[in-house]
Enzyme design. Structure first.
Site, PDB file in Angstrom:
ATOM      1  N   CYS A  64      37.655  14.055 -75.990  1.00  0.00           N
ATOM      2  CA  CYS A  64      36.603  13.576 -76.892  1.00  0.00           C
ATOM      3  C   CYS A  64      35.232  14.140 -76.495  1.00  0.00           C
ATOM      4  O   CYS A  64      34.898  14.237 -75.314  1.00  0.00           O
ATOM      5  CB  CYS A  64      36.568  12.055 -76.883  1.00  0.00           C
ATOM      6  SG  CYS A  64      35.334  11.376 -78.008  1.00  0.00           S
ATOM      7  N   CYS A  68      31.012   8.499 -73.261  1.00  0.00           N
ATOM      8  CA  CYS A  68      31.027   7.058 -72.950  1.00  0.00           C
ATOM      9  C   CYS A  68      31.490   6.879 -71.494  1.00  0.00           C
ATOM     10  O   CYS A  68      32.612   7.285 -71.139  1.00  0.00           O
ATOM     11  CB  CYS A  68      31.972   6.334 -73.889  1.00  0.00           C
ATOM     12  SG  CYS A  68      31.699   6.780 -75.615  1.00  0.00           S
ATOM     13  N   ARG A 271      38.664 -11.602 -79.979  1.00  0.00           N
ATOM     14  CA  ARG A 271      39.854 -11.009 -79.338  1.00  0.00           C
ATOM     15  C   ARG A 271      39.635 -10.808 -77.840  1.00  0.00           C
ATOM     16  O   ARG A 271      38.682 -10.140 -77.416  1.00  0.00           O
ATOM     17  CB  ARG A 271      40.207  -9.666 -79.995  1.00  0.00           C
ATOM     18  CG  ARG A 271      41.476  -9.032 -79.395  1.00  0.00           C
ATOM     19  CD  ARG A 271      42.005  -7.857 -80.201  1.00  0.00           C
ATOM     20  NE  ARG A 271      42.170  -8.224 -81.588  1.00  0.00           N
ATOM     21  CZ  ARG A 271      41.420  -7.772 -82.585  1.00  0.00           C
ATOM     22  NH1 ARG A 271      40.498  -6.880 -82.357  1.00  0.00           N
ATOM     23  NH2 ARG A 271      41.633  -8.179 -83.808  1.00  0.00           N
TER      24      ARG A 271
HETATM   25  N1  SAM Z   1      36.524   7.119 -80.291  1.00  0.00           N
HETATM   26  C1  SAM Z   1      36.360   5.952 -81.058  1.00  0.00           C
HETATM   27  C2  SAM Z   1      35.182   5.119 -80.646  1.00  0.00           C
HETATM   28  O1  SAM Z   1      34.746   5.209 -79.529  1.00  0.00           O
HETATM   29  O2  SAM Z   1      34.722   4.344 -81.472  1.00  0.00           O
HETATM   30  C3  SAM Z   1      37.593   5.064 -81.078  1.00  0.00           C
HETATM   31  C4  SAM Z   1      38.406   4.891 -79.821  1.00  0.00           C
HETATM   32  S1  SAM Z   1      37.557   4.109 -78.434  1.00  0.00           S
HETATM   33  C5  SAM Z   1      38.750   4.279 -77.154  1.00  0.00           C
HETATM   34  C6  SAM Z   1      37.545   2.393 -78.893  1.00  0.00           C
HETATM   35  C7  SAM Z   1      36.865   1.431 -77.970  1.00  0.00           C
HETATM   36  O3  SAM Z   1      37.665   1.202 -76.834  1.00  0.00           O
HETATM   37  C8  SAM Z   1      35.524   1.814 -77.399  1.00  0.00           C
HETATM   38  O4  SAM Z   1      34.473   1.579 -78.293  1.00  0.00           O
HETATM   39  C9  SAM Z   1      35.411   0.890 -76.193  1.00  0.00           C
HETATM   40  O5  SAM Z   1      34.756  -0.300 -76.558  1.00  0.00           O
HETATM   41  C10 SAM Z   1      36.875   0.611 -75.847  1.00  0.00           C
HETATM   42  N2  SAM Z   1      37.223   1.193 -74.549  1.00  0.00           N
HETATM   43  C11 SAM Z   1      37.383   2.501 -74.278  1.00  0.00           C
HETATM   44  N3  SAM Z   1      37.707   2.698 -72.984  1.00  0.00           N
HETATM   45  C12 SAM Z   1      37.743   1.473 -72.418  1.00  0.00           C
HETATM   46  C13 SAM Z   1      37.998   1.019 -71.094  1.00  0.00           C
HETATM   47  N4  SAM Z   1      38.273   1.859 -70.101  1.00  0.00           N
HETATM   48  N5  SAM Z   1      37.963  -0.304 -70.855  1.00  0.00           N
HETATM   49  C14 SAM Z   1      37.681  -1.158 -71.874  1.00  0.00           C
HETATM   50  N6  SAM Z   1      37.423  -0.790 -73.130  1.00  0.00           N
HETATM   51  C15 SAM Z   1      37.441   0.515 -73.405  1.00  0.00           C
HETATM   52 FE1  SF4 Z   2      35.383   9.213 -77.263  1.00  0.00          FE
HETATM   53 FE2  SF4 Z   2      33.743   7.326 -76.401  1.00  0.00          FE
HETATM   54 FE3  SF4 Z   2      35.745   6.736 -78.122  1.00  0.00          FE
HETATM   55 FE4  SF4 Z   2      36.230   7.385 -75.536  1.00  0.00          FE
HETATM   56  S1  SF4 Z   2      35.173   5.572 -76.313  1.00  0.00           S
HETATM   57  S2  SF4 Z   2      37.330   8.100 -77.328  1.00  0.00           S
HETATM   58  S3  SF4 Z   2      34.660   8.957 -75.156  1.00  0.00           S
HETATM   59  S4  SF4 Z   2      33.967   8.015 -78.506  1.00  0.00           S
END
Ligand code: SAM
Ligand code: SF4
Ligand code: DTB
Length: 330
Positions: A64, A68, A271
């Protein structure tokens, strides 16, 4: 404070004029007062002993473009995760069928994208139509959307779009630099405008302070209308990510976060999301008592472990909780 924790009838009416000061008063109330109020509000607005179950599937993993700091799917960090292309429809349908057979009522497909690209729209719409045809609720989380994309997803049968605020606005830059808080809010307003249910929440245990947790909850609770679904994730700390060595949030503070969300957004599904794998049964039970009424089921979240089916079945049994069989009244 204009609303007292003892005035349950008033608390059970959703309001969107919350201030951070009021949220602080709720969050810091004596624990017994807080949990009693949260549970009283909960049972005024929701079935007392039912929990909704959603199942996740990562339809496009890793690589990605966003940075983040909590995420092992970002191309900016070396976490050893293999990136994959968009999953074919038949594999998605297989996974959805299994999720339905396992009792999940909602299927949530997540992609490690910064935004939905026009070239992928048809494939995503086919997935939504396919899952919907199984009689499940549909949810996707695909990053940012532009004008018109939310409408297309809605037409394909999308029920929920997940797009998290993650933390308070003033804490955002510490965690993510490749997009702004306003970008998130803009996508959420496109989702709302298209008539899709809004699923938005955040992550705690990222080393944030209490003010940031309360700031996040206040941002969610001043949304007009409230999100139908608010995931509260506890960070799954992954080595190699900037937040990989964060100290877990104290359990009492975690429960306070859930209870405050329940009181500030009485009709919303709250949730208990990522991070259950690291939680005791007792901590999860306290979260349900504090008003959490939805979980992710299945052995995997998107890329990290979740308690297995038997553990969750045993926990529900021990607590006398029934999984919701009908779509949640949201
Ligand atoms: N890429 C898209 C986005 O960021 O909106 C969708 C997938 S992203 C993995 C969805 C959400 O998962 C993120 O906004 C974050 O809040 C949560 N998330 C991601 N990694 C995480 C982690 N290691 N621990 C807890 N929540 C996580
Ligand atoms: Fe990409 Fe951030 Fe979503 Fe992870 S949480 S998939 S880095 S946008
Ligand atoms: C949400 O708030 N939590 C889910 C879902 N929305 C997409 C994702 C949790 C991801 C946890 C890390 C992983 O398994 O990759």
């Amino acid at each position: 404070m204009t609303t007292k924790l003892t005035d349950i009838d008033a608390l059970a009416q959703p309001r969107t004029d919350w201030t951070r000061e009021q949220a602080v008063e709720i969050y810091r109330a004596p624990f017994n007062d807080l949990i009693f109020a949260a549970q009283a509000v909960h049972r005024k607005c929701h079935p007392a002993n039912q929990v909704q179950t959603s199942q996740l599937l990562s339809i496009k993993t890793g690589g990605c473009a966003e940075d983040c700091g909590y995420c092992n799917q970002s191309a900016h960090f070396d976490t050893g995760l293999d990136a994959s292309k968009l999953m074919p429809l038949d594999e998605v349908m297989d996974a959805a069928q299994k999720a339905k057979a396992g009792g999940a009522t909602r299927f949530c497909m997540g992609a490690a994208w910064r935004e939905l690209k026009p070239r992928d729209e048809d494939k995503i719409c086919d997935m939504i139509e396919g899952v919907k045809s199984l009689g499940m609720e549909t949810c996707v989380t695909l990053g940012m959307l532009t004008d018109g994309q939310a409408e297309r997803l809605r037409q394909a049968g999308l029920d929920y779009y997940n797009h998290n605020l993650d933390t308070a606005p003033e804490d955002y830059g510490r965690v993510i630099s490749t997009r702004t808080y306003q970008d998130r809010l803009d996508t959420l307003s496109r989702v709302r405008g298209a008539g899709i249910h809004v699923c938005t929440g955040g992550i705690v245990g990222m080393g944030e302070d209490e003010a940031a947790r309360i700031g996040l909850l206040t941002e969610l609770a001043v949304m007009e209308p409230h999100p139908e679904s608010v995931p509260i994730n506890h960070l799954v700390a992954v080595p190699g990510t900037p937040l990989g060595d964060s100290k877990p949030l104290d359990g009492i503070d975690f429960v306070r976060t859930i209870a405050t969300a329940r009181i500030m957004m009485p009709r919303t599904m709250v949730r208990l999301s990522a991070g259950r794998e690291g939680m005791s049964r007792e901590l999860q039970a306290l979260c349900f008592l504090a008003g959490a009424n939805s979980i992710f089921v299945g052995e995997e979240l998107l890329t990290t472990p979740n308690p297995d089916e038997h553990e969750d079945f045993d926990l529900f049994n021990a607590l006398g909780i029934e999984p919701m069989t009908m779509p949640a009244a949201e």
